[in-house]
Scaffold this motif. Sequence first.
Motif, PDB file in Angstrom:
ATOM      1  N   GLU A 181       0.849  -1.105   0.004  1.00  0.00           N
ATOM      2  CA  GLU A 181       0.122  -0.009   0.072  1.00  0.00           C
ATOM      3  C   GLU A 181       0.841   1.431   0.171  1.00  0.00           C
ATOM      4  OE1 GLU A 181      -3.279   0.008  -0.102  1.00  0.00           O
ATOM      5  OE2 GLU A 181      -3.902  -2.153   0.390  1.00  0.00           O
ATOM      6  N   ARG A 182       0.805   2.243  -1.161  1.00  0.00           N
ATOM      7  CA  ARG A 182       1.458   3.196  -1.253  1.00  0.00           C
ATOM      8  C   ARG A 182       0.389   4.249  -1.788  1.00  0.00           C
ATOM      9  NH1 ARG A 182       7.172   2.711  -1.129  1.00  0.00           N
ATOM     10  NH2 ARG A 182       7.853   0.499  -1.620  1.00  0.00           N
ATOM     11  N   PRO A 183       0.505   5.704  -1.150  1.00  0.00           N
ATOM     12  CA  PRO A 183      -0.465   6.591  -1.774  1.00  0.00           C
ATOM     13  C   PRO A 183      -0.667   6.560  -3.154  1.00  0.00           C
ATOM     14  CG  PRO A 183       1.152   7.527  -0.096  1.00  0.00           C
ATOM     15  CD  PRO A 183       1.651   6.436  -0.467  1.00  0.00           C
ATOM     16  N   GLY A 184      -1.907   6.176  -3.521  1.00  0.00           N
ATOM     17  CA  GLY A 184      -2.085   6.854  -5.033  1.00  0.00           C
ATOM     18  C   GLY A 184      -1.923   5.401  -5.997  1.00  0.00           C
ATOM     19  N   ARG A 185      -1.386   4.159  -5.188  1.00  0.00           N
ATOM     20  CA  ARG A 185      -1.362   3.102  -5.919  1.00  0.00           C
ATOM     21  C   ARG A 185      -2.445   2.256  -5.827  1.00  0.00           C
ATOM     22  NH1 ARG A 185       4.913   1.333  -5.756  1.00  0.00           N
ATOM     23  NH2 ARG A 185       5.791   3.331  -6.278  1.00  0.00           N
ATOM     24  N   ALA A 186      -2.858   1.355  -6.763  1.00  0.00           N
ATOM     25  CA  ALA A 186      -4.072   0.627  -6.683  1.00  0.00           C
ATOM     26  C   ALA A 186      -3.534  -0.790  -7.305  1.00  0.00           C
ATOM     27  CB  ALA A 186      -4.951   1.133  -7.642  1.00  0.00           C
ATOM     28  N   VAL A 187      -4.459  -2.072  -6.950  1.00  0.00           N
ATOM     29  CA  VAL A 187      -4.386  -3.077  -7.465  1.00  0.00           C
ATOM     30  C   VAL A 187      -5.694  -3.801  -8.095  1.00  0.00           C
ATOM     31  CG1 VAL A 187      -4.439  -4.260  -5.245  1.00  0.00           C
ATOM     32  CG2 VAL A 187      -3.305  -5.390  -6.996  1.00  0.00           C
ATOM     33  N   PHE A 188      -5.531  -4.373  -9.138  1.00  0.00           N
ATOM     34  CA  PHE A 188      -6.686  -4.963  -9.766  1.00  0.00           C
ATOM     35  C   PHE A 188      -6.653  -6.569  -9.564  1.00  0.00           C
ATOM     36  CE2 PHE A 188      -8.353  -1.215 -12.773  1.00  0.00           C
ATOM     37  CZ  PHE A 188      -8.083  -0.352 -11.867  1.00  0.00           C
ATOM     38  N   GLY A 189      -7.893  -7.031  -9.551  1.00  0.00           N
ATOM     39  CA  GLY A 189      -8.287  -8.371  -9.608  1.00  0.00           C
ATOM     40  C   GLY A 189      -8.667  -8.769 -10.960  1.00  0.00           C
TER      41      GLY A 189
ATOM     42  N   SER B  42     -16.465 -15.791 -10.058  1.00  0.00           N
ATOM     43  CA  SER B  42     -15.151 -15.280 -10.071  1.00  0.00           C
ATOM     44  C   SER B  42     -15.102 -13.933  -9.751  1.00  0.00           C
ATOM     45  CB  SER B  42     -14.314 -15.487 -11.357  1.00  0.00           C
ATOM     46  OG  SER B  42     -13.325 -14.664 -11.345  1.00  0.00           O
ATOM     47  N   ALA B  43     -16.183 -13.308 -10.495  1.00  0.00           N
ATOM     48  CA  ALA B  43     -16.610 -11.807 -10.017  1.00  0.00           C
ATOM     49  C   ALA B  43     -17.192 -11.538  -8.723  1.00  0.00           C
ATOM     50  CB  ALA B  43     -17.537 -11.300 -11.155  1.00  0.00           C
TER      51      ALA B  43
ATOM     52  N   GLY C 135     -15.375  -9.247  -3.355  1.00  0.00           N
ATOM     53  CA  GLY C 135     -15.190  -9.299  -1.883  1.00  0.00           C
ATOM     54  C   GLY C 135     -13.993  -8.965  -1.391  1.00  0.00           C
ATOM     55  N   MET C 136     -12.772  -8.707  -2.235  1.00  0.00           N
ATOM     56  CA  MET C 136     -11.571  -8.853  -1.986  1.00  0.00           C
ATOM     57  C   MET C 136     -10.816  -7.559  -1.699  1.00  0.00           C
ATOM     58  SD  MET C 136      -9.577 -12.001  -3.662  1.00  0.00           S
ATOM     59  CE  MET C 136     -10.468 -13.919  -3.873  1.00  0.00           C
ATOM     60  N   GLU C 137     -11.573  -6.568  -1.704  1.00  0.00           N
ATOM     61  CA  GLU C 137     -10.958  -5.298  -1.546  1.00  0.00           C
ATOM     62  C   GLU C 137      -9.998  -4.559  -2.772  1.00  0.00           C
ATOM     63  OE1 GLU C 137      -9.966  -4.587   2.550  1.00  0.00           O
ATOM     64  OE2 GLU C 137     -11.839  -4.606   3.043  1.00  0.00           O
TER      65      GLU C 137
ATOM     66  N   ALA D 275     -20.548  -8.231 -15.768  1.00  0.00           N
ATOM     67  CA  ALA D 275     -20.504  -6.790 -15.573  1.00  0.00           C
ATOM     68  C   ALA D 275     -21.529  -6.661 -14.318  1.00  0.00           C
ATOM     69  CB  ALA D 275     -20.998  -6.157 -16.558  1.00  0.00           C
ATOM     70  N   PRO D 276     -22.730  -7.191 -14.461  1.00  0.00           N
ATOM     71  CA  PRO D 276     -23.900  -7.055 -13.217  1.00  0.00           C
ATOM     72  C   PRO D 276     -23.197  -7.389 -12.008  1.00  0.00           C
ATOM     73  CG  PRO D 276     -24.927  -8.193 -15.120  1.00  0.00           C
ATOM     74  CD  PRO D 276     -23.311  -8.213 -15.423  1.00  0.00           C
ATOM     75  N   HIS D 277     -22.113  -8.246 -11.723  1.00  0.00           N
ATOM     76  CA  HIS D 277     -21.537  -8.738 -10.810  1.00  0.00           C
ATOM     77  C   HIS D 277     -20.399  -7.955 -10.047  1.00  0.00           C
ATOM     78  CE1 HIS D 277     -24.461 -11.817 -10.745  1.00  0.00           C
ATOM     79  NE2 HIS D 277     -24.354 -12.046 -12.078  1.00  0.00           N
ATOM     80  N   LEU D 278     -19.893  -6.853 -10.956  1.00  0.00           N
ATOM     81  CA  LEU D 278     -18.657  -6.317 -10.536  1.00  0.00           C
ATOM     82  C   LEU D 278     -19.269  -4.796  -9.778  1.00  0.00           C
ATOM     83  CD1 LEU D 278     -16.855  -6.362 -14.008  1.00  0.00           C
ATOM     84  CD2 LEU D 278     -16.444  -7.673 -11.929  1.00  0.00           C
ATOM     85  N   PRO D 279     -18.558  -4.404  -8.930  1.00  0.00           N
ATOM     86  CA  PRO D 279     -18.945  -3.299  -8.076  1.00  0.00           C
ATOM     87  C   PRO D 279     -18.983  -2.112  -9.013  1.00  0.00           C
ATOM     88  CG  PRO D 279     -17.080  -4.193  -7.067  1.00  0.00           C
ATOM     89  CD  PRO D 279     -17.350  -4.836  -8.457  1.00  0.00           C
TER      90      PRO D 279
END
Length: 375
Positions: free
Chosen positions: A179-187, A201-202, A207-209, A235-239
């Motif tokens: 975790e660093r300011p401004g950085r992101a991680v995608f599943g 899978s979706a 649920g994994m933040e 798509a309907p199961h993605l935030p």
Amino acid sequence: MTQAFSFSVLATDGLARQGEIQTPRGIIRTPVFMPVGTAATVKAMFAEDVRAAGADILLGNVYHLMLRPGAERIARLGGLHEFMRWPYPILTDSGGFQVMSLAKLRKLDESGVTFQSHIDGSRHHLSPERSMEIQDLLGSDIQMQLDECVRLPCSESEAERAMRLSLRWAERSRKAFRERPGRAVFGIVQGGESKRLRIESAKALAGMEFHGIAVGGLAVGEPQDVMLDMLETTAPHLPESKPRYLMGVGAPDDIVQAVARGIDMFDCVMPTRAGRHGLAYTRHGRVTLRNARHADDPRPLDEQSSCPAARDYSRAYLHHLVKAGEILGMMLLTQANVAYYQELMAGLRAAIGAGRLADFIAETRAKWIEGESAS
């Protein structure tokens, strides 16, 4: 500019979203197409020309950069942004797809994948933790989990095995992400052509933040209707509050159809690879500059384009450069293609904002068909 990573939906039209991803290195306007800078360069283009074409973000790749020049070396030299003189956002692919498609003698197990480099045969091991470590060393703004991508068609049992392994790797990737300011991680959603697996899978990834979620394992040989069916299922199961990224999809018609189904982010080598092989993408459809019909054609690729390569050079000259194997031809056509993709995305964003996406897509597709039939 904010020091946090965030995503805002500014307008919708049906399922399509027009929005912004905010990062410390700049705003990413969505829907967005990311030019691919696999080995710390968008092939045949200067970084400043990629920016001038309208790109907000580039993609780099763990597999290629870990092999050459090495993530640790790039880190010592100030990180990937400094190394390639691109001070704007960068997304890095985890390397999983390239291991499966390029590496020699690969061996997959729960720990990760062991493989031989396609460059020199050297042996390497890529685990979820090592992939995240490499991406941290590179300093990328958006980092991807390590996953297993299977080619389609495949059996449902094979798709399920790879999907469940990818989910376990997703948990490990999320835990290993620094975790660093401004950085992101995608599943990354996997599941082959199975609606059941895609939904599972979706839901699990939601649920994994993760900061965003990608749809992987498409554009790997399946027909367009299968790809769109999987998007409509997933798509309907993605935030709704997070970006949605369709990995590796770059045919213009695939992009406009996916945007209409709620996808925000795209990448593909298609525009740059096509440019190096004499194919231009334009508002009037594809133009194959190798064809003899262009030898005496004084028209530019697109007289209305804001890109000098598409607006100021004749098709006859571009045809000559391609036939002669001149590097300038590859450079000009790559620049024209990257600019066209950015113009297409700008048009999609404006259409969503104006509530006329369906009309824009119909008009755009009609121009492609008319132009290609006349060329």
